[in-house]
Design an enzyme around this catalytic site. Sequence first.
Site, PDB file in Angstrom:
ATOM      1  N   HIS A  18      -2.106  -4.217   4.631  1.00 42.34           N
ATOM      2  CA  HIS A  18      -3.306  -3.539   5.126  1.00 42.34           C
ATOM      3  C   HIS A  18      -3.323  -3.723   6.652  1.00 42.34           C
ATOM      4  O   HIS A  18      -2.824  -4.726   7.164  1.00 42.34           O
ATOM      5  CB  HIS A  18      -4.512  -4.239   4.485  1.00 42.34           C
ATOM      6  N   ASP A  73      -3.152 -12.807   2.546  1.00 41.89           N
ATOM      7  CA  ASP A  73      -4.300 -11.918   2.564  1.00 41.89           C
ATOM      8  C   ASP A  73      -4.706 -11.717   1.114  1.00 41.89           C
ATOM      9  O   ASP A  73      -4.078 -10.955   0.372  1.00 41.89           O
ATOM     10  CB  ASP A  73      -3.884 -10.596   3.234  1.00 41.89           C
ATOM     11  N   GLN A  88      -7.530  -8.500  -2.055  1.00 43.31           N
ATOM     12  CA  GLN A  88      -7.480  -7.869  -3.386  1.00 43.31           C
ATOM     13  C   GLN A  88      -7.283  -8.910  -4.489  1.00 43.31           C
ATOM     14  O   GLN A  88      -7.968  -8.866  -5.507  1.00 43.31           O
ATOM     15  CB  GLN A  88      -6.330  -6.845  -3.444  1.00 43.31           C
ATOM     16  N   LYS A 117     -15.633  -7.517  -1.975  1.00 44.36           N
ATOM     17  CA  LYS A 117     -14.746  -7.030  -3.043  1.00 44.36           C
ATOM     18  C   LYS A 117     -14.884  -7.908  -4.289  1.00 44.36           C
ATOM     19  O   LYS A 117     -14.472  -7.536  -5.374  1.00 44.36           O
ATOM     20  CB  LYS A 117     -13.290  -7.021  -2.570  1.00 44.36           C
ATOM     21  N   CYS A 160      -5.884   2.331   4.892  1.00 48.94           N
ATOM     22  CA  CYS A 160      -5.670   1.357   5.969  1.00 48.94           C
ATOM     23  C   CYS A 160      -4.271   0.753   5.864  1.00 48.94           C
ATOM     24  O   CYS A 160      -4.090  -0.461   6.061  1.00 48.94           O
ATOM     25  CB  CYS A 160      -6.722   0.247   5.968  1.00 48.94           C
TER      26      CYS A 160
END
Length: 412
Positions: A128, A206, A209, A232, A370
Amino acid sequence: MSLATQPLDVHKLREDFSILSQKVHGKPFVFLDSGASAQKPKQVIEAMRFVMEAQYANVHRGLHYMSEKASDAYEAVRDKVAELINAGSRDEIVFTRNATESVNLVAYTWGRSALKPGDAVAVSEMEHHANLVPWQMLRDAHGTELRIVKITESGELDWDSLEQVFADGKVKLLSLTHMSNVLGTYTPVERLAAFAHERGAKLMLDGAQAIVHRAVDVRAIDADFYVFSGHKLYGPTGIGVLYAKAEILEQMPPFMGGGDMIASVTYQKSTWAKPPHRFEAGTPAIIETIGLGAAIDYVRAVGFDAIAEHERHLTEHALGVLSQIEGLRILGSAQDRGGVISFVMKDAHAHDIATLLDRQGIAVRAGHHCAEPLMGRLGVTSTARASFGLYTLPEEIDALATGLERVRKIFA
Ligand code: PLP
Protein backbone atom coordinates in the site's frame (compact mmCIF):
# COMPACT_ATOMS: atom_id res chain seq x y z
CA MET A 1 -15.22 -28.90 18.75
CA SER A 2 -13.88 -26.18 21.05
CA LEU A 3 -15.92 -23.05 21.62
CA ALA A 4 -13.39 -20.99 19.70
CA THR A 5 -13.94 -22.98 16.53
CA GLN A 6 -17.75 -23.03 16.69
CA PRO A 7 -19.04 -21.59 13.43
CA LEU A 8 -19.99 -17.95 13.76
CA ASP A 9 -23.64 -17.13 14.16
CA VAL A 10 -23.34 -14.40 11.58
CA HIS A 11 -27.03 -13.49 11.55
CA LYS A 12 -26.84 -12.90 15.29
CA LEU A 13 -23.66 -10.86 14.98
CA ARG A 14 -25.26 -8.72 12.30
CA GLU A 15 -27.77 -7.49 14.85
CA ASP A 16 -24.87 -5.52 16.32
CA PHE A 17 -24.33 -3.71 13.00
CA SER A 18 -27.59 -1.89 12.34
CA ILE A 19 -26.24 -0.21 9.20
CA LEU A 20 -26.25 -3.63 7.51
CA SER A 21 -30.02 -3.91 7.68
CA GLN A 22 -30.53 -0.77 5.60
CA LYS A 23 -31.60 -0.72 2.00
CA VAL A 24 -29.49 0.99 -0.62
CA HIS A 25 -31.21 2.04 -3.86
CA GLY A 26 -34.17 0.02 -2.64
CA LYS A 27 -32.11 -3.20 -2.39
CA PRO A 28 -30.68 -4.98 0.66
CA PHE A 29 -27.33 -3.39 1.48
CA VAL A 30 -24.51 -5.79 0.64
CA PHE A 31 -21.35 -4.35 2.10
CA LEU A 32 -18.24 -5.89 0.54
CA ASP A 33 -15.82 -3.06 1.29
CA SER A 34 -14.63 -3.90 4.79
CA GLY A 35 -11.02 -3.88 3.59
CA ALA A 36 -11.30 -0.12 3.17
CA SER A 37 -13.02 0.39 6.51
CA ALA A 38 -15.18 -1.93 8.56
CA GLN A 39 -18.63 -1.23 9.98
CA LYS A 40 -18.87 -0.61 13.72
CA PRO A 41 -20.82 -2.76 16.16
CA LYS A 42 -23.16 -1.05 18.60
CA GLN A 43 -20.78 -1.94 21.44
CA VAL A 44 -18.16 0.42 19.95
CA ILE A 45 -20.69 3.18 19.40
CA GLU A 46 -21.99 2.71 22.95
CA ALA A 47 -18.51 2.85 24.50
CA MET A 48 -17.77 6.10 22.69
CA ARG A 49 -21.10 7.58 23.65
CA PHE A 50 -20.58 6.51 27.27
CA VAL A 51 -17.23 8.23 27.60
CA MET A 52 -18.65 11.45 26.17
CA GLU A 53 -21.78 11.35 28.29
CA ALA A 54 -20.38 10.13 31.55
CA GLN A 55 -16.59 9.98 31.74
CA TYR A 56 -15.04 12.68 29.65
CA ALA A 57 -12.16 15.04 30.47
CA ASN A 58 -8.68 15.47 29.05
CA VAL A 59 -6.31 12.66 29.96
CA HIS A 60 -3.06 12.66 31.93
CA ARG A 61 -3.44 16.34 32.85
CA GLY A 62 -5.97 16.78 35.58
CA LEU A 63 -5.88 15.70 39.17
CA HIS A 64 -9.62 15.46 39.25
CA TYR A 65 -12.12 12.64 39.19
CA MET A 66 -13.21 12.87 35.55
CA SER A 67 -9.71 13.21 34.22
CA GLU A 68 -8.62 10.18 36.19
CA LYS A 69 -11.58 8.17 34.91
CA ALA A 70 -10.89 9.15 31.32
CA SER A 71 -7.14 8.55 31.73
CA ASP A 72 -7.76 5.11 33.20
CA ALA A 73 -10.12 4.20 30.37
CA TYR A 74 -7.68 5.51 27.77
CA GLU A 75 -4.67 3.74 29.28
CA ALA A 76 -6.61 0.51 29.72
CA VAL A 77 -6.82 0.32 25.93
CA ARG A 78 -3.04 0.22 25.76
CA ASP A 79 -3.21 -2.99 27.81
CA LYS A 80 -5.90 -4.36 25.50
CA VAL A 81 -3.80 -3.67 22.42
CA ALA A 82 -0.72 -5.17 24.07
CA GLU A 83 -2.73 -8.30 24.85
CA LEU A 84 -4.30 -8.41 21.40
CA ILE A 85 -0.93 -8.63 19.68
CA ASN A 86 0.95 -10.23 22.60
CA ALA A 87 3.43 -7.37 23.01
CA GLY A 88 6.03 -7.82 25.74
CA SER A 89 4.85 -4.68 27.51
CA ARG A 90 2.15 -2.01 27.31
CA ASP A 91 4.94 0.56 26.85
CA GLU A 92 5.58 -0.92 23.42
CA ILE A 93 2.19 0.35 22.21
CA VAL A 94 2.12 3.85 20.72
CA PHE A 95 -1.20 5.38 19.73
CA THR A 96 -1.23 7.18 16.39
CA ARG A 97 -3.99 8.29 14.04
CA ASN A 98 -3.77 5.28 11.74
CA ALA A 99 -1.41 2.78 10.13
CA THR A 100 -0.19 5.48 7.77
CA GLU A 101 0.89 7.72 10.62
CA SER A 102 2.58 4.78 12.34
CA VAL A 103 4.74 4.07 9.27
CA ASN A 104 5.55 7.75 8.91
CA LEU A 105 6.52 7.91 12.56
CA VAL A 106 8.97 5.04 12.14
CA ALA A 107 10.36 6.42 8.88
CA TYR A 108 10.80 9.88 10.34
CA THR A 109 12.26 9.07 13.75
CA TRP A 110 13.86 5.62 13.56
CA GLY A 111 14.70 6.10 9.88
CA ARG A 112 16.61 9.32 10.44
CA SER A 113 18.32 8.22 13.63
CA ALA A 114 19.11 4.54 13.12
CA LEU A 115 19.78 4.59 9.37
CA LYS A 116 22.74 6.21 7.70
CA PRO A 117 22.75 7.61 4.19
CA GLY A 118 23.53 4.65 1.94
CA ASP A 119 21.64 2.16 4.11
CA ALA A 120 18.71 0.59 2.35
CA VAL A 121 15.05 -0.06 3.16
CA ALA A 122 13.34 -2.88 1.29
CA VAL A 123 9.62 -3.07 0.58
CA SER A 124 7.74 -5.34 -1.83
CA GLU A 125 5.85 -4.77 -5.06
CA MET A 126 2.56 -5.33 -3.25
CA GLU A 127 2.70 -2.53 -0.71
CA HIS A 128 0.00 0.00 0.00
CA HIS A 129 1.25 3.55 -0.59
CA ALA A 130 1.35 3.89 3.22
CA ASN A 131 4.32 1.53 3.25
CA LEU A 132 6.04 3.00 0.22
CA VAL A 133 5.76 6.78 0.13
CA PRO A 134 7.21 7.38 3.65
CA TRP A 135 10.32 5.43 2.58
CA GLN A 136 10.60 7.49 -0.59
CA MET A 137 10.39 10.62 1.53
CA LEU A 138 13.10 9.25 3.83
CA ARG A 139 15.24 8.43 0.80
CA ASP A 140 14.88 11.95 -0.59
CA ALA A 141 15.51 13.68 2.74
CA HIS A 142 18.13 11.42 4.24
CA GLY A 143 19.94 9.63 1.43
CA THR A 144 18.80 6.10 2.21
CA GLU A 145 18.10 3.75 -0.64
CA LEU A 146 14.73 2.17 -1.38
CA ARG A 147 14.70 -1.33 -2.82
CA ILE A 148 11.77 -3.28 -4.15
CA VAL A 149 11.31 -7.01 -3.63
CA LYS A 150 9.47 -8.60 -6.53
CA ILE A 151 6.38 -10.75 -6.31
CA THR A 152 5.68 -13.90 -8.30
CA GLU A 153 2.89 -14.43 -10.81
CA SER A 154 0.74 -15.91 -8.04
CA GLY A 155 1.15 -12.72 -6.01
CA GLU A 156 3.53 -14.09 -3.38
CA LEU A 157 6.91 -12.77 -2.35
CA ASP A 158 9.69 -13.82 -4.66
CA TRP A 159 12.40 -15.25 -2.41
CA ASP A 160 15.08 -15.06 -5.10
CA SER A 161 14.39 -11.38 -5.43
CA LEU A 162 14.48 -11.03 -1.64
CA GLU A 163 17.89 -12.72 -1.54
CA GLN A 164 19.15 -10.42 -4.27
CA VAL A 165 17.88 -7.29 -2.57
CA PHE A 166 19.74 -8.30 0.60
CA ALA A 167 22.88 -9.58 -1.13
CA ASP A 168 25.20 -6.61 -0.47
CA GLY A 169 24.28 -6.31 3.20
CA LYS A 170 22.98 -2.76 2.92
CA VAL A 171 19.35 -3.44 3.78
CA LYS A 172 18.68 -2.47 7.39
CA LEU A 173 14.90 -2.62 7.29
CA LEU A 174 12.52 -4.95 5.55
CA SER A 175 9.08 -3.35 5.65
CA LEU A 176 6.29 -5.52 4.28
CA THR A 177 2.60 -6.00 4.27
CA HIS A 178 1.33 -8.81 6.48
CA MET A 179 -1.63 -9.17 4.10
CA SER A 180 -2.01 -7.49 0.74
CA ASN A 181 -5.02 -5.20 0.44
CA VAL A 182 -5.21 -6.02 -3.27
CA LEU A 183 -4.27 -9.69 -3.65
CA GLY A 184 -5.27 -10.96 -0.23
CA THR A 185 -1.84 -12.64 0.06
CA TYR A 186 -0.51 -13.27 3.55
CA THR A 187 3.25 -13.00 3.82
CA PRO A 188 5.14 -15.71 5.76
CA VAL A 189 6.02 -13.38 8.58
CA GLU A 190 7.96 -15.66 10.96
CA ARG A 191 10.19 -16.79 8.13
CA LEU A 192 10.67 -13.20 7.01
CA ALA A 193 11.63 -12.10 10.51
CA ALA A 194 14.25 -14.84 10.71
CA PHE A 195 15.50 -13.93 7.24
CA ALA A 196 15.84 -10.23 8.08
CA HIS A 197 17.39 -10.80 11.48
CA GLU A 198 19.99 -13.25 10.15
CA ARG A 199 21.09 -10.45 7.85
CA GLY A 200 21.20 -7.75 10.52
CA ALA A 201 17.98 -6.03 9.40
CA LYS A 202 14.82 -5.19 11.27
CA LEU A 203 11.35 -6.29 10.16
CA MET A 204 8.39 -3.97 10.06
CA LEU A 205 4.94 -5.35 9.23
CA ASP A 206 2.01 -3.40 7.88
CA GLY A 207 -0.80 -5.22 9.62
CA ALA A 208 -3.61 -2.91 8.47
CA GLN A 209 -5.39 -5.82 6.76
CA ALA A 210 -4.06 -8.86 8.61
CA ILE A 211 -4.99 -7.72 12.12
CA VAL A 212 -8.65 -7.95 11.19
CA HIS A 213 -8.61 -11.53 10.01
CA ARG A 214 -6.15 -13.43 12.18
CA ALA A 215 -4.73 -13.55 15.66
CA VAL A 216 -1.43 -11.69 15.56
CA ASP A 217 1.41 -12.47 17.96
CA VAL A 218 4.23 -9.99 17.48
CA ARG A 219 6.53 -11.91 19.80
CA ALA A 220 5.96 -15.25 18.08
CA ILE A 221 6.60 -13.50 14.76
CA ASP A 222 9.54 -11.61 16.27
CA ALA A 223 8.47 -8.43 14.44
CA ASP A 224 10.41 -5.30 15.32
CA PHE A 225 7.58 -2.98 14.29
CA TYR A 226 3.90 -3.72 13.65
CA VAL A 227 1.34 -1.14 12.58
CA PHE A 228 -2.42 -1.10 12.10
CA SER A 229 -5.51 1.13 12.10
CA GLY A 230 -8.51 0.94 14.40
CA HIS A 231 -11.13 1.61 11.74
CA LYS A 232 -10.54 -1.60 9.81
CA LEU A 233 -10.79 -3.58 13.04
CA TYR A 234 -14.42 -2.54 13.64
CA GLY A 235 -13.25 0.45 15.67
CA PRO A 236 -13.51 4.16 14.90
CA THR A 237 -11.41 6.26 12.57
CA GLY A 238 -8.68 8.49 14.00
CA ILE A 239 -6.90 5.86 16.07
CA GLY A 240 -4.04 3.65 14.99
CA VAL A 241 -1.27 1.65 16.60
CA LEU A 242 2.46 1.40 16.34
CA TYR A 243 4.04 -1.54 18.12
CA ALA A 244 7.82 -1.51 18.41
CA LYS A 245 10.17 -3.50 20.60
CA ALA A 246 10.99 -1.60 23.79
CA GLU A 247 14.71 -1.37 23.10
CA ILE A 248 14.01 0.19 19.71
CA LEU A 249 11.45 2.70 20.98
CA GLU A 250 13.86 3.73 23.77
CA GLN A 251 16.40 4.81 21.18
CA MET A 252 13.96 6.67 18.93
CA PRO A 253 13.74 10.46 19.08
CA PRO A 254 10.26 12.05 19.17
CA PHE A 255 8.10 12.49 16.12
CA MET A 256 6.19 15.65 17.05
CA GLY A 257 6.90 18.08 19.87
CA GLY A 258 4.41 19.57 22.30
CA GLY A 259 2.45 18.68 25.38
CA ASP A 260 2.59 15.23 26.98
CA MET A 261 5.75 14.04 25.21
CA ILE A 262 8.29 15.83 27.41
CA ALA A 263 10.04 15.14 30.70
CA SER A 264 11.04 18.79 31.21
CA VAL A 265 11.03 22.00 29.22
CA THR A 266 13.08 25.19 29.55
CA TYR A 267 13.60 27.88 26.94
CA GLN A 268 17.00 26.38 26.24
CA LYS A 269 16.19 22.73 26.09
CA SER A 270 13.59 20.04 26.45
CA THR A 271 13.97 16.42 27.44
CA TRP A 272 11.69 13.64 26.39
CA ALA A 273 9.24 11.45 28.21
CA LYS A 274 9.81 7.71 28.05
CA PRO A 275 8.04 5.69 25.38
CA PRO A 276 5.20 5.42 24.57
CA HIS A 277 4.31 8.98 25.69
CA ARG A 278 7.36 10.37 23.91
CA PHE A 279 5.52 9.67 20.67
CA GLU A 280 2.08 10.93 21.68
CA ALA A 281 2.34 14.72 21.56
CA GLY A 282 -0.79 16.71 22.28
CA THR A 283 -4.26 15.65 23.33
CA PRO A 284 -4.77 12.17 21.96
CA ALA A 285 -7.87 10.71 20.32
CA ILE A 286 -9.38 9.85 23.70
CA ILE A 287 -12.86 8.90 22.54
CA GLU A 288 -11.60 6.96 19.54
CA THR A 289 -9.05 5.09 21.62
CA ILE A 290 -11.80 3.99 23.97
CA GLY A 291 -13.81 2.95 20.91
CA LEU A 292 -10.85 0.87 19.76
CA GLY A 293 -10.79 -0.81 23.17
CA ALA A 294 -14.44 -1.78 22.72
CA ALA A 295 -13.71 -3.08 19.22
CA ILE A 296 -10.88 -5.25 20.57
CA ASP A 297 -13.19 -6.62 23.27
CA TYR A 298 -15.73 -7.36 20.55
CA VAL A 299 -13.46 -9.26 18.16
CA ARG A 300 -11.84 -11.16 20.99
CA ALA A 301 -15.24 -12.21 22.31
CA VAL A 302 -16.21 -13.40 18.82
CA GLY A 303 -12.84 -15.13 18.64
CA PHE A 304 -10.14 -15.00 16.00
CA ASP A 305 -10.24 -18.72 15.33
CA ALA A 306 -13.90 -18.46 14.45
CA ILE A 307 -13.39 -15.27 12.43
CA ALA A 308 -10.53 -16.81 10.47
CA GLU A 309 -12.50 -19.97 9.79
CA HIS A 310 -15.58 -18.04 8.68
CA GLU A 311 -13.53 -15.89 6.35
CA ARG A 312 -11.72 -18.92 4.96
CA HIS A 313 -15.09 -20.39 3.96
CA LEU A 314 -16.23 -17.08 2.50
CA THR A 315 -13.04 -16.72 0.48
CA GLU A 316 -13.24 -20.25 -0.85
CA HIS A 317 -16.87 -19.74 -1.76
CA ALA A 318 -16.13 -16.41 -3.43
CA LEU A 319 -13.21 -17.80 -5.43
CA GLY A 320 -15.49 -20.63 -6.54
CA VAL A 321 -18.45 -18.53 -7.68
CA LEU A 322 -16.45 -15.66 -9.16
CA SER A 323 -14.30 -17.97 -11.23
CA GLN A 324 -17.50 -19.22 -12.95
CA ILE A 325 -18.18 -15.78 -14.40
CA GLU A 326 -17.14 -15.56 -18.01
CA GLY A 327 -14.51 -12.92 -18.72
CA LEU A 328 -13.77 -12.30 -15.03
CA ARG A 329 -10.16 -12.61 -13.92
CA ILE A 330 -9.15 -12.82 -10.26
CA LEU A 331 -5.78 -11.28 -9.49
CA GLY A 332 -3.44 -13.34 -7.36
CA SER A 333 -3.63 -16.98 -6.41
CA ALA A 334 -1.49 -17.20 -3.29
CA GLN A 335 -1.67 -20.38 -1.24
CA ASP A 336 -2.21 -18.42 1.94
CA ARG A 337 -4.78 -15.75 1.20
CA GLY A 338 -7.52 -13.93 3.04
CA GLY A 339 -10.86 -12.31 2.40
CA VAL A 340 -9.86 -9.65 -0.09
CA ILE A 341 -10.47 -10.47 -3.75
CA SER A 342 -9.54 -8.17 -6.63
CA PHE A 343 -10.76 -8.83 -10.12
CA VAL A 344 -11.08 -7.34 -13.56
CA MET A 345 -13.66 -8.06 -16.25
CA LYS A 346 -13.30 -8.17 -19.96
CA ASP A 347 -14.64 -4.94 -21.52
CA ALA A 348 -15.88 -3.44 -18.23
CA HIS A 349 -13.87 -0.83 -16.39
CA ALA A 350 -13.60 -1.34 -12.62
CA HIS A 351 -15.43 1.94 -11.97
CA ASP A 352 -18.32 0.82 -14.16
CA ILE A 353 -18.45 -2.50 -12.33
CA ALA A 354 -18.61 -0.74 -8.97
CA THR A 355 -21.23 1.74 -10.16
CA LEU A 356 -23.47 -0.95 -11.63
CA LEU A 357 -23.13 -3.08 -8.51
CA ASP A 358 -23.97 -0.08 -6.36
CA ARG A 359 -27.27 0.27 -8.20
CA GLN A 360 -28.00 -3.24 -6.96
CA GLY A 361 -27.14 -2.27 -3.39
CA ILE A 362 -23.72 -3.92 -3.47
CA ALA A 363 -20.71 -1.95 -2.25
CA VAL A 364 -17.30 -2.92 -3.64
CA ARG A 365 -14.24 -0.78 -4.12
CA ALA A 366 -12.76 0.10 -7.49
CA GLY A 367 -9.53 1.84 -8.37
CA HIS A 368 -5.85 1.36 -7.66
CA HIS A 369 -6.44 0.68 -3.95
CA CYS A 370 -3.53 2.97 -3.00
CA ALA A 371 -1.19 0.51 -4.68
CA GLU A 372 -0.43 2.15 -8.02
CA PRO A 373 2.93 0.43 -8.57
CA LEU A 374 1.28 -2.94 -7.94
CA MET A 375 -1.34 -2.15 -10.59
CA GLY A 376 1.53 -1.59 -13.02
CA ARG A 377 3.11 -4.87 -12.00
CA LEU A 378 -0.19 -6.68 -12.59
CA GLY A 379 -0.64 -5.00 -15.96
CA VAL A 380 -3.89 -3.24 -15.04
CA THR A 381 -4.78 0.33 -14.15
CA SER A 382 -7.47 -0.53 -11.65
CA THR A 383 -9.40 -3.45 -10.25
CA ALA A 384 -12.71 -4.03 -8.52
CA ARG A 385 -12.29 -5.46 -5.04
CA ALA A 386 -14.64 -7.33 -2.75
CA SER A 387 -13.52 -7.64 0.85
CA PHE A 388 -15.16 -9.45 3.71
CA GLY A 389 -15.72 -8.98 7.39
CA LEU A 390 -16.96 -11.12 10.23
CA TYR A 391 -20.52 -10.06 9.33
CA THR A 392 -20.32 -11.11 5.66
CA LEU A 393 -22.77 -13.81 4.58
CA PRO A 394 -22.21 -16.36 1.79
CA GLU A 395 -25.54 -15.14 0.34
CA GLU A 396 -23.93 -11.73 -0.11
CA ILE A 397 -21.22 -13.30 -2.21
CA ASP A 398 -23.94 -14.97 -4.28
CA ALA A 399 -25.58 -11.56 -4.67
CA LEU A 400 -22.24 -10.23 -5.90
CA ALA A 401 -21.98 -13.04 -8.43
CA THR A 402 -25.52 -12.38 -9.68
CA GLY A 403 -24.71 -8.67 -9.88
CA LEU A 404 -21.57 -9.37 -11.85
CA GLU A 405 -23.47 -11.58 -14.28
CA ARG A 406 -25.70 -8.57 -14.96
CA VAL A 407 -22.64 -6.37 -15.46
CA ARG A 408 -21.25 -8.92 -17.89
CA LYS A 409 -24.47 -9.00 -19.91
CA ILE A 410 -24.57 -5.21 -20.08
CA PHE A 411 -21.04 -5.09 -21.47
CA ALA A 412 -21.34 -8.18 -23.67
N1 PLP B 1 -1.75 -0.74 4.62
C1 PLP B 1 -2.69 -1.50 4.05
C2 PLP B 1 -2.35 -2.88 3.62
C3 PLP B 1 -3.98 -0.99 3.88
O1 PLP B 1 -4.92 -1.74 3.30
C4 PLP B 1 -4.26 0.33 4.32
C5 PLP B 1 -5.59 0.92 4.10
O2 PLP B 1 -6.30 0.59 3.18
C6 PLP B 1 -3.24 1.06 4.92
C7 PLP B 1 -2.00 0.50 5.06
C8 PLP B 1 -3.46 2.44 5.39
O3 PLP B 1 -4.41 2.49 6.41
P1 PLP B 1 -4.90 3.88 6.93
O4 PLP B 1 -5.45 4.62 5.77
O5 PLP B 1 -5.93 3.55 7.95
O6 PLP B 1 -3.72 4.56 7.53
